[in-house]
Design a protein around this motif. Structure first.
Motif, PDB file in Angstrom:
ATOM      1  N   ALA A   1      -2.879  12.164  -1.341  1.00  0.00           N
ATOM      2  CA  ALA A   1      -4.161  12.222  -2.034  1.00  0.00           C
ATOM      3  C   ALA A   1      -4.444  10.901  -2.726  1.00  0.00           C
ATOM      4  N   ALA A   2      -5.712  10.601  -2.900  1.00  0.00           N
ATOM      5  CA  ALA A   2      -6.133   9.355  -3.552  1.00  0.00           C
ATOM      6  C   ALA A   2      -6.813   9.671  -4.873  1.00  0.00           C
ATOM      7  N   GLY A   3      -6.454   8.904  -5.886  1.00  0.00           N
ATOM      8  CA  GLY A   3      -7.053   9.113  -7.200  1.00  0.00           C
ATOM      9  C   GLY A   3      -6.711   7.982  -8.142  1.00  0.00           C
ATOM     10  N   ARG A   4      -7.176   8.137  -9.367  1.00  0.00           N
ATOM     11  CA  ARG A   4      -6.892   7.124 -10.388  1.00  0.00           C
ATOM     12  C   ARG A   4      -6.413   7.807 -11.674  1.00  0.00           C
TER      13      ARG A   4
ATOM     14  N   LEU B   1      -5.849   0.343  -0.496  1.00  0.00           N
ATOM     15  CA  LEU B   1      -4.857   0.655  -1.514  1.00  0.00           C
ATOM     16  C   LEU B   1      -5.129  -0.074  -2.821  1.00  0.00           C
ATOM     17  N   PHE B   2      -6.104  -0.951  -2.824  1.00  0.00           N
ATOM     18  CA  PHE B   2      -6.484  -1.633  -4.056  1.00  0.00           C
ATOM     19  C   PHE B   2      -7.601  -0.887  -4.780  1.00  0.00           C
ATOM     20  N   ASP B   3      -8.060   0.219  -4.164  1.00  0.00           N
ATOM     21  CA  ASP B   3      -9.124   1.019  -4.764  1.00  0.00           C
ATOM     22  C   ASP B   3      -8.591   2.249  -5.502  1.00  0.00           C
ATOM     23  N   TYR B   4      -7.544   2.841  -4.953  1.00  0.00           N
ATOM     24  CA  TYR B   4      -7.013   4.093  -5.489  1.00  0.00           C
ATOM     25  C   TYR B   4      -5.491   4.093  -5.476  1.00  0.00           C
ATOM     26  N   GLY B   5      -4.928   4.844  -6.393  1.00  0.00           N
ATOM     27  CA  GLY B   5      -3.521   5.158  -6.292  1.00  0.00           C
ATOM     28  C   GLY B   5      -3.339   6.301  -5.301  1.00  0.00           C
TER      29      GLY B   5
END
Length: 123
Positions: A95-98, A28-32
């Motif tokens: 979903a994961a993204g920035r 969770l420290f890599d992507y929102g």
């Protein structure tokens, strides 16, 4: 990188349900992490998002009824849904993204998607 959404099911209107999104291959420290939902024949709707730093965002349609939260130790994001309405019936995806905060609901800005979990709200 994988996301596993779970917790969907059948619930009566006014009821509650909690969805989980378990992450593997990243933290969770890599992507929102965003939650989206889709009804067949309609566009995918962004409903909530938690940024890497923990800020949270909600669509107007769910504000005050849904709560997004995260457990960094379990690498899991939750979506607590209450006061559910029949119109909340949809397949829910995480979903994961920035994405930048102002564009958090744009599905095209997310790189990785879970498989979806069906939520059905009966009237």
């Amino acid at each position: 990188v994988q996301l596993q959404a779970s917790g969907g099911g059948l619930v009566q209107a006014g009821g509650s349900l909690t969805l989980s999104c378990a992450l593997s291959g990243f933290s969770l420290f890599d992507y929102g992490i965003g939650w989206f939902r889709q009804v067949p024949g309609k566009e995918r709707e962004g409903i909530s998002y938690t940024r890497i730093g923990g800020s949270t965002y909600y669509a107007d349609s769910v504000k005050g009824r849904f709560t997004i939260s995260r457990d960094n130790a379990k690498n899991t994001v939750y979506l607590q849904m209450s006061s559910l309405k029949p119109e909340d019936t949809a397949i829910y995806y995480c979903a994961a993204g920035r994405p930048v905060a102002s564009a958090w609901s744009a599905s095209s800005l997310y790189a990785y998607w879970g498989q979806g979990t069906l939520v059905t709200v009966s009237s």
